[in-house]
Scaffold this active site. Structure first.
Site, short mmCIF file in Angstrom:
data_model
loop_
_atom_site.label_atom_id
_atom_site.label_comp_id
_atom_site.label_asym_id
_atom_site.label_seq_id
_atom_site.Cartn_x
_atom_site.Cartn_y
_atom_site.Cartn_z
N ARG A 126 24.66 30.82 57.42
CA ARG A 126 24.16 32.10 57.78
C ARG A 126 24.92 32.82 57.80
NH1 ARG A 126 20.35 29.37 61.21
NH2 ARG A 126 18.59 28.11 59.26
N LYS A 175 30.28 43.29 47.79
CA LYS A 175 29.47 42.43 46.43
C LYS A 175 29.97 40.75 46.69
CE LYS A 175 27.35 46.18 44.09
NZ LYS A 175 27.01 46.67 42.86
N GLU A 233 38.84 48.93 35.03
CA GLU A 233 38.09 49.26 36.20
C GLU A 233 38.79 51.11 37.04
OE1 GLU A 233 34.72 48.17 36.94
OE2 GLU A 233 35.14 46.11 36.93
N LYS A 245 36.37 53.69 45.90
CA LYS A 245 35.63 52.87 46.20
C LYS A 245 35.65 52.78 47.65
CE LYS A 245 33.86 48.52 45.49
NZ LYS A 245 34.01 47.30 44.23
N GLU A 253 23.97 49.65 46.70
CA GLU A 253 23.40 50.39 46.72
C GLU A 253 21.90 50.90 46.06
OE1 GLU A 253 25.29 48.22 42.97
OE2 GLU A 253 23.65 48.66 41.00
N ARG A 286 26.01 54.30 44.55
CA ARG A 286 27.11 52.94 44.23
C ARG A 286 26.63 52.46 42.73
NH1 ARG A 286 28.97 47.73 47.97
NH2 ARG A 286 30.21 46.87 46.37
N ASN A 324 29.24 51.01 38.13
CA ASN A 324 29.19 50.56 36.93
C ASN A 324 28.80 50.95 35.60
OD1 ASN A 324 28.49 47.71 38.25
ND2 ASN A 324 26.83 48.02 39.41
N HIS A 371 28.99 48.58 32.47
CA HIS A 371 28.84 47.23 32.53
C HIS A 371 27.33 46.74 32.51
CE1 HIS A 371 32.53 48.38 35.95
NE2 HIS A 371 32.36 46.56 36.15
N HIS A 408 28.52 42.74 30.54
CA HIS A 408 28.16 41.79 31.25
C HIS A 408 26.58 41.19 30.17
CE1 HIS A 408 27.86 43.17 35.85
NE2 HIS A 408 28.77 42.74 35.28
N HIS A 418 36.50 40.25 32.16
CA HIS A 418 35.78 40.88 32.80
C HIS A 418 35.91 41.86 32.60
CE1 HIS A 418 32.63 43.10 35.13
NE2 HIS A 418 33.73 43.51 35.65
P1 NAD Z 1 40.11 36.23 37.99
O1 NAD Z 1 39.68 36.09 39.44
O2 NAD Z 1 39.52 35.47 37.17
O3 NAD Z 1 41.84 36.32 37.76
C1 NAD Z 1 42.15 36.80 36.34
C2 NAD Z 1 43.32 35.51 36.35
O4 NAD Z 1 44.61 35.40 37.05
C3 NAD Z 1 42.90 33.67 36.93
O5 NAD Z 1 43.22 32.97 35.80
C4 NAD Z 1 43.42 34.08 38.29
O6 NAD Z 1 43.49 32.05 38.38
C5 NAD Z 1 45.21 34.29 37.57
N1 NAD Z 1 45.95 35.36 38.74
C6 NAD Z 1 45.19 35.72 39.80
N2 NAD Z 1 45.99 36.06 40.71
C7 NAD Z 1 47.41 35.70 40.30
C8 NAD Z 1 48.80 36.31 40.22
N3 NAD Z 1 49.03 36.97 41.10
N4 NAD Z 1 49.78 35.23 39.40
C9 NAD Z 1 48.99 35.12 38.59
N5 NAD Z 1 47.56 34.70 37.94
C10 NAD Z 1 47.10 34.65 38.98
O7 NAD Z 1 39.16 37.38 37.37
P2 NAD Z 1 39.52 38.81 37.95
O8 NAD Z 1 39.63 40.20 37.18
O9 NAD Z 1 40.34 39.02 38.96
O10 NAD Z 1 38.01 38.96 38.68
C11 NAD Z 1 36.89 39.60 37.61
C12 NAD Z 1 35.91 38.67 37.99
O11 NAD Z 1 35.00 40.01 39.35
C13 NAD Z 1 34.36 38.51 37.45
O12 NAD Z 1 33.80 37.42 38.24
C14 NAD Z 1 33.78 40.45 37.51
O13 NAD Z 1 32.26 39.83 38.00
C15 NAD Z 1 34.22 40.24 39.35
N6 NAD Z 1 33.89 41.30 39.80
C16 NAD Z 1 33.50 41.80 41.01
C17 NAD Z 1 32.92 43.48 41.84
C18 NAD Z 1 32.48 42.72 43.01
O14 NAD Z 1 32.77 43.74 43.22
N7 NAD Z 1 32.28 41.93 43.75
C19 NAD Z 1 33.70 43.69 40.80
C20 NAD Z 1 34.77 43.83 40.05
C21 NAD Z 1 34.30 42.21 39.19
N1 GLY Z 2 32.29 47.06 41.40
C1 GLY Z 2 31.03 47.35 41.39
C2 GLY Z 2 30.45 47.78 42.86
O1 GLY Z 2 31.61 46.97 43.89
O2 GLY Z 2 29.02 48.24 43.20
#
Ligand code: NAD
Ligand code: GLY
Length: 357
Positions: free
Chosen positions: A118, A140, A182, A224, A234, A238, A242, A245, A249, A262
């Site tokens: 939890r 998030k 972003e 942010k 949100e 917030r 997006n 997005h 998405h 993404h």
């Molecule tokens: P990712 O986590 O898939 O990383 C991209 C690639 O880079 C992967 O293959 C990873 O293994 C590699 N990698 C990571 N760090 C590295 C490094 N230092 N050196 C070499 N390789 C490295 O993708 P991302 O773009 O970081 O994140 C995308 C995800 O984030 C999506 O799922 C999206 O929905 C999510 N997201 C979440 C929020 C949130 O607020 N929680 C906001 C935006 C995006």
């Molecule tokens: N990436 C959108 C949010 O964190 O709200």
């Protein structure tokens, strides 16, 4: 090192940004409450950065779960692998989880922390540009469902965010560009000065100039943090984070998770949102061209995939989390630097954007 705070009362936390921070034990230890930690990472990042991180954890019982790499593994099944690893390692409610990786690891590790027994504490250690400027901040967390992106999750704030900008040296160019989508977003939705600075400095940024990058990351995290502090769950502004997005998405889900990154999907989606804003008479043609230009300078796609039909878009977009009582709200631009959440758009104009007319 630069420090920002996400101001959430007694749940406030710092964001540390700088070079060499993975080795700064003193940034981590104040946020580790119990005697055990578990690091969640993936098979690409762990060989690069797990050891330096673990060097900070001497004297603690430390274990790790190493996930397969990729957006297509942001699933319930792989989340369950984290829970299994945590149970096998004897994690309890005072265990702190460290999420070491990009947004996929951060979102999944965060959701595991939100739900294991939890809820336990966690620390975000983002290693992609995208995760540094966006996903590691704000709490998030979640996973994808085959029918929709990020459809299952929780709000769960980390104890701190440690951004070691040196880790970007191993990130490939395509992923680096995806993160820039972003960064550009913050300029488009709330800061035209930053947008101008980004346009003027994009070639420096793309050559990964450390000073330029540190500023872009700092300014993005500042935006942010401000938005999250005002609207953690949100209920209002917030949602403006997006921009692009809802379209993006749909592209990610429709094209199969991982085929469009993404950030790439957000980039093409931002152009679609800008085109709809132009059709509504809010943006000028020259604004849309400027948006395309800055995204192109960051080597990002400015057109959506040709093989996704308007029907498919509508199907995916109708499941967006901003749909309320069946009405789809979209983030659009009233002008450059001013985003709005609106259902006051002409459905025919939206259809024309989806049909690429
Ligand atoms: P990712 O986590 O898939 O990383 C991209 C690639 O880079 C992967 O293959 C990873 O293994 C590699 N990698 C990571 N760090 C590295 C490094 N230092 N050196 C070499 N390789 C490295 O993708 P991302 O773009 O970081 O994140 C995308 C995800 O984030 C999506 O799922 C999206 O929905 C999510 N997201 C979440 C929020 C949130 O607020 N929680 C906001 C935006 C995006
Ligand atoms: N990436 C959108 C949010 O964190 O709200």
């Amino acid at each position: 090192m630069q420090t920002l705070t996400v101001d959430l009362g007694d749940r406030s936390y710092p964001i540390y940004i700088g070079s060499g921070l993975l080795k700064r034990t003193e940034l981590f230890t104040p946020f580790i409450q119990g005697s055990s930690v578990i690091t969640v990472s993936n098979e690409t990042i762990a060989p690069l950065y797990l050891q330096p991180l673990k060097a900070n954890l001497e004297g603690l019982k430390s274990s790790q779960v190493i996930l397969p790499d990729g957006e297509k593994f942001k699933t319930l099944e792989v989340l369950n692998q984290i829970f299994t690893g945590m149970l096998e390692s004897g994690c309890d409610r005072r265990t702190t989880l460290l999420a070491l990786g990009g947004g996929v690891v951060g979102d999944m590790g965060g959701f595991a922390a939100a739900s294991y027994q939890r809820g336990i504490n966690f620390i975000q250690v983002p290693t992609t540009l995208l995760s540094m400027v966006d996903s590691s901040v704000g709490g998030k967390t979640g996973i994808n469902h085959p029918l929709g992106k990020n459809m299952v999750g929780a709000f769960h704030q980390p104890q701190c965010v440690v951004i070691d900008t040196d880790t970007l040296s191993t990130l490939n160019d395509r992923e680096f560009s995806a993160g820039m989508a972003e960064v550009i977003k913050y300029g488009l939705i709330r800061d035209t000065d930053f947008l101008t600075w980004l346009t003027d400095n994009m070639s420096l940024l793309m050559s990964r100039n450390p000073e330029a990058l540190a500023y872009a990351i700092f300014r993005s995290c500042q935006h942010k943090a401000e938005v999250v502090a005002d609207d953690e769950r949100e209920q209002g502004q917030r949602a403006l984070l997006n921009l692009g997005h809802t379209f993006g998405h749909a592209i990610e889900t429709g094209m199969g998770y991982g085929n469009w990154l993404h950030g790439e999907a957000v980039s093409a989606g931002t152009v679609m949102a800008a085109e709809l804003s132009q059709k509504m008479g809010w943006l000028e043609h020259s604004d849309v061209e400027e948006i395309k230009r800055i995204l192109s300078l960051a080597n990002l796609p400015i057109a959506p995939p040709s093989d996704l039909s308007a029907t498919e878009y509508n199907q995916h977009m109708s499941r967006d989390k901003k749909v309320q009582d069946g009405v789809m709200n979209l983030v659009l631009l009233k002008k450059m630097g001013k985003a709005v959440l609106s259902n006051d758009y002409d459905p025919a104009a939206l259809q024309a954007v989806l049909e690429r007319k």
